[in-house]
Design a protein around this motif. Structure first.
Motif, short mmCIF file in Angstrom:
data_model
loop_
_atom_site.label_atom_id
_atom_site.label_comp_id
_atom_site.label_asym_id
_atom_site.label_seq_id
_atom_site.Cartn_x
_atom_site.Cartn_y
_atom_site.Cartn_z
N TYR A 182 6.23 -35.74 -45.98
CA TYR A 182 5.80 -36.98 -46.85
C TYR A 182 4.65 -37.65 -46.11
CZ TYR A 182 10.40 -36.64 -48.71
OH TYR A 182 11.54 -36.27 -49.39
N ARG A 183 3.83 -38.01 -46.93
CA ARG A 183 2.51 -38.82 -46.67
C ARG A 183 2.90 -40.53 -46.64
NH1 ARG A 183 -1.31 -35.82 -43.69
NH2 ARG A 183 -0.89 -33.84 -44.34
N VAL A 184 2.34 -41.14 -45.98
CA VAL A 184 2.45 -42.41 -45.98
C VAL A 184 1.24 -43.03 -46.99
CG1 VAL A 184 2.22 -44.66 -44.59
CG2 VAL A 184 3.18 -42.44 -43.44
N LEU A 185 1.90 -44.37 -47.81
CA LEU A 185 1.12 -44.98 -48.46
C LEU A 185 1.29 -46.60 -47.96
CD1 LEU A 185 2.96 -43.07 -50.92
CD2 LEU A 185 1.11 -43.70 -52.19
N ARG A 186 0.30 -47.42 -48.10
CA ARG A 186 0.16 -48.78 -47.55
C ARG A 186 -0.27 -49.60 -48.86
NH1 ARG A 186 1.13 -50.48 -42.84
NH2 ARG A 186 1.82 -48.92 -41.26
N GLY A 187 0.23 -50.89 -48.59
CA GLY A 187 -0.50 -51.91 -49.49
C GLY A 187 0.19 -52.45 -50.60
N ALA A 209 7.60 -60.18 -52.51
CA ALA A 209 8.94 -59.90 -51.55
C ALA A 209 9.00 -58.98 -50.91
CB ALA A 209 9.90 -60.44 -52.55
N ALA A 210 8.33 -57.88 -51.49
CA ALA A 210 8.74 -56.55 -51.00
C ALA A 210 7.19 -55.88 -50.23
CB ALA A 210 9.24 -55.56 -51.85
N VAL A 211 6.41 -56.71 -50.17
CA VAL A 211 4.97 -56.30 -49.58
C VAL A 211 4.60 -57.15 -48.28
CG1 VAL A 211 2.46 -56.12 -50.10
CG2 VAL A 211 4.11 -55.48 -51.68
N ARG A 212 4.00 -56.38 -47.40
CA ARG A 212 3.35 -56.90 -46.18
C ARG A 212 2.50 -56.34 -45.55
NH1 ARG A 212 8.71 -56.98 -46.37
NH2 ARG A 212 9.64 -55.14 -45.38
N THR A 213 1.61 -56.54 -44.40
CA THR A 213 0.90 -55.48 -43.88
C THR A 213 1.40 -54.23 -43.17
OG1 THR A 213 0.76 -56.91 -41.87
CG2 THR A 213 -0.85 -57.33 -43.59
N THR A 214 2.71 -54.63 -42.93
CA THR A 214 3.46 -53.77 -42.05
C THR A 214 4.25 -52.68 -42.65
OG1 THR A 214 5.40 -55.17 -41.52
CG2 THR A 214 3.38 -55.06 -39.87
N PHE A 215 4.49 -52.93 -43.99
CA PHE A 215 5.23 -52.16 -44.96
C PHE A 215 4.73 -50.73 -45.16
CE2 PHE A 215 7.13 -50.54 -48.72
CZ PHE A 215 8.45 -50.76 -48.83
N ARG A 216 5.62 -49.68 -44.97
CA ARG A 216 5.33 -48.45 -45.15
C ARG A 216 6.23 -47.66 -46.31
NH1 ARG A 216 6.98 -45.37 -39.63
NH2 ARG A 216 5.03 -44.25 -40.15
N ASN A 217 5.35 -47.21 -47.38
CA ASN A 217 5.66 -46.50 -48.23
C ASN A 217 5.68 -45.13 -48.21
OD1 ASN A 217 6.84 -45.53 -50.80
ND2 ASN A 217 5.30 -46.58 -52.03
N TRP A 218 6.20 -44.01 -48.75
CA TRP A 218 6.09 -42.63 -48.49
C TRP A 218 6.38 -41.83 -49.73
CZ3 TRP A 218 10.10 -45.17 -46.63
CH2 TRP A 218 11.33 -45.04 -46.72
N ASP A 219 5.83 -40.74 -49.96
CA ASP A 219 6.15 -39.78 -50.89
C ASP A 219 5.58 -38.36 -50.74
OD1 ASP A 219 7.16 -39.02 -53.50
OD2 ASP A 219 6.55 -40.89 -54.18
N HIS A 220 6.02 -37.35 -51.78
CA HIS A 220 5.51 -36.18 -51.53
C HIS A 220 3.94 -36.12 -51.75
CE1 HIS A 220 9.25 -34.25 -50.81
NE2 HIS A 220 9.75 -34.82 -51.74
N PRO A 221 3.21 -35.24 -51.36
CA PRO A 221 1.69 -35.46 -51.66
C PRO A 221 1.20 -34.73 -52.82
CG PRO A 221 2.18 -33.35 -49.99
CD PRO A 221 3.40 -34.40 -50.02
N ILE A 222 2.39 -34.30 -53.78
CA ILE A 222 1.95 -34.02 -55.11
C ILE A 222 2.14 -35.03 -55.90
CG2 ILE A 222 2.44 -31.66 -54.55
CD1 ILE A 222 5.41 -32.00 -55.92
N ARG A 223 2.75 -36.26 -55.65
CA ARG A 223 3.24 -37.46 -56.49
C ARG A 223 2.09 -38.03 -57.14
NH1 ARG A 223 7.16 -34.46 -57.08
NH2 ARG A 223 9.28 -35.00 -56.33
N ARG A 224 2.06 -38.11 -58.37
CA ARG A 224 1.05 -38.89 -59.17
C ARG A 224 1.43 -39.61 -60.27
NH1 ARG A 224 -1.88 -34.87 -62.78
NH2 ARG A 224 -3.99 -35.60 -61.78
N GLN A 225 2.73 -40.03 -60.32
CA GLN A 225 3.26 -40.70 -61.56
C GLN A 225 3.47 -42.21 -60.75
OE1 GLN A 225 5.29 -38.89 -59.64
NE2 GLN A 225 7.31 -39.92 -59.18
N ILE A 226 3.22 -42.16 -59.56
CA ILE A 226 3.51 -43.75 -58.85
C ILE A 226 2.04 -44.30 -58.88
CG2 ILE A 226 5.23 -42.86 -57.42
CD1 ILE A 226 2.90 -42.45 -55.05
N PHE A 227 2.16 -45.56 -58.90
CA PHE A 227 0.62 -46.27 -59.04
C PHE A 227 -0.05 -46.27 -57.57
CE2 PHE A 227 4.04 -48.39 -61.49
CZ PHE A 227 3.76 -48.10 -62.70
#
Length: 433
Positions: free
Chosen positions: A388-393, A401-419
């Motif tokens: 998994y690779r990390v996404l931010r922001g 309510a679910a966002v801040r500078t420290t929040f870490r999202n992650w997904d497979h590097p092939i994923r494109r359906q996410i925003f």
């Protein structure tokens, strides 16, 4: 109920209204699987109620289970998304009745809970932050599903401020230490903790996310057909997927079009690029003579205040996001134009780091030094590693309510359906450092 609990009750009501709004559709659309990457919408709807029952009613409230027989159906780790349509899940009407029954009891637990308790689920009402953020994350997933459905008329749009012109393309971030992660944000997840010092060399980072115009230049220059710009894994994905542009883009003559929630429109060249996977972002960065920022570089540029020597909750400070600072909470069903939020700039002057698009970073999803799982291993720990690779922001679809500078999202590097989109970085030369 005191003001603190009233604010939580307001957040609970707001997120539930959002979930119900995204599932106001014909039953056939709700029970259908629009992509093997996603659950049927009705599964997500009942899942958020079951999650509330598990954590607020049973774990925090000690209440006898309401529907223990459905726990297995809504356990995300037992059933991959592609298999969920074959499960005997609740239908739309029954799902709405179930989550409504859970919610009534949730408010009773909120009224009784002691936020000063030493119990970590109760302290600062953490368990309510857990379920509120969880439901907002599923609401964003629902929006991704609705985009994949290509059904028009299901998702509202809105107005956004115009973009800005001028300004530096890159921002210089001096070398030095900063405090990464958090030990003070009461609703932060385990993977954001503990706060720890990271010392970074000097680097440059894009002031704004990469836009559609710049990305179209990469396509027009043959970027998808040149293996020089791709990692071996990325080039394999490119050949297997036959991708030639961001997801939902098509070319008609000399014009790029995109399908956005079922409706075709010309690609707005002044918006951040969206619906690209990590491999595409990495290839673009190589083509541009740049690289993706590490998540430490991203977080320092976003949240560190060098003059105060402390981290901010948001790029602009600790005040909540407002309409002049960020594009969050489904204000509109798209990213805002580049340069639309100068008031949301970080202490270093980097813009649009919160909202609009999730930004891919170069980093693998790994634990911080001293990490401890809480309240369950399956939230973060089981995902750590090389997959998994990390996404931010946060994106336009993410709630404040679910966002801040420290929040870490992650997904497979092939994923494109996410925003998802990205910005680039580069290391500073010796004379600059």
């Amino acid at each position: 109920m005191n003001n603190f609990k009233e604010r939580i009750a307001t957040e609970l009501i707001a997120v539930r209204n959002r979930s119900l709004a995204y599932t106001e559709a014909e039953d056939d659309l709700l029970v259908r699987q629009h992509s093997p990457l996603m659950s049927p919408l009705v599964w997500d709807l009942a899942h958020v109620g079951n999650y509330e029952e598990l954590w607020v009613l049973r774990e925090a409230g000690g209440i006898t289970p309401l529907r223990p027989e459905i726990d297995d159906l809504y356990d995300a780790f037992k059933h991959p998304r592609k298999d969920r349509p074959s499960l005997p899940i609740l239908g739309p009407g029954e799902a709405r009745r179930y989550i409504g029954g859970v919610r009534g009891r949730v408010l009773d637990v909120l009224d009784a809970i002691d936020p000063d308790s030493p119990d970590p689920l109760h302290r600062n009402a953490f368990v309510f932050g857990l379920v509120i953020q969880h439901e907002h994350q599923h609401d964003e997933t629902m929006l991704a599903t609705l985009q994949l459905s290509r059904e028009p008329g299901l998702v509202r749009d809105g107005d956004l401020p115009p973009g800005g012109s001028g300004g530096a393309e890159e921002v210089f971030i001096p070398a030095g230490p900063f405090l990464m992660g958090t030990g003070t944000q009461p609703w932060a997840y385990d993977n954001e903790r503990p706060a720890h010092q990271v010392d970074l060399p000097a680097y440059w980072i894009d002031r704004l996310p990469v836009g559609n115009l710049a990305y179209a230049a990469f396509i027009d220059d043959g970027g998808y057909d040149d293996p020089r710009w791709w990692t071996p894994e990325g080039w394999h994905w490119r050949q297997e997927s036959h991708a030639a542009a961001p997801l939902f883009w098509t070319r008609d003559g000399g014009t790029w079009w995109r399908t956005r929630f079922g409706r075709p429109e010309p690609v707005p060249m002044d918006e951040p690029v969206q619906h690209v996977c990590w491999y595409e972002a990495d290839a673009y960065a190589r083509w541009a003579g740049r690289r993706l920022p590490t998540e430490a570089e991203w977080e320092k540029a976003c949240g560190w205040d060098p003059s105060a020597g402390r981290a901010r909750k948001y790029p602009w400070g600790d005040d909540d996001p407002g309409p002049g600072r960020a594009n969050l909470g489904h204000r509109a069903a798209r990213p805002a134009p580049l340069g639309a939020f100068p008031a949301g700039a970080s202490a270093y002057g980097v813009e649009q780091m919160i909202g609009d698009v999730w930004e891919w970073t170069a980093s693998l999803f790994l634990p911080y030094p001293g990490f401890r799982s809480f309240p369950y291993r399956e939230y973060s720990e089981v995902f750590f590693g090389k997959d998994y690779r990390v996404l931010r922001g946060g994106s336009w679809a993410a709630d404040p309510a679910a966002v801040r500078t420290t929040f870490r999202n992650w997904d497979h590097p092939i994923r494109r359906q996410i925003f998802s989109g990205f910005r680039c970085a580069r290391s500073a030369g010796p004379e600059q450092a």
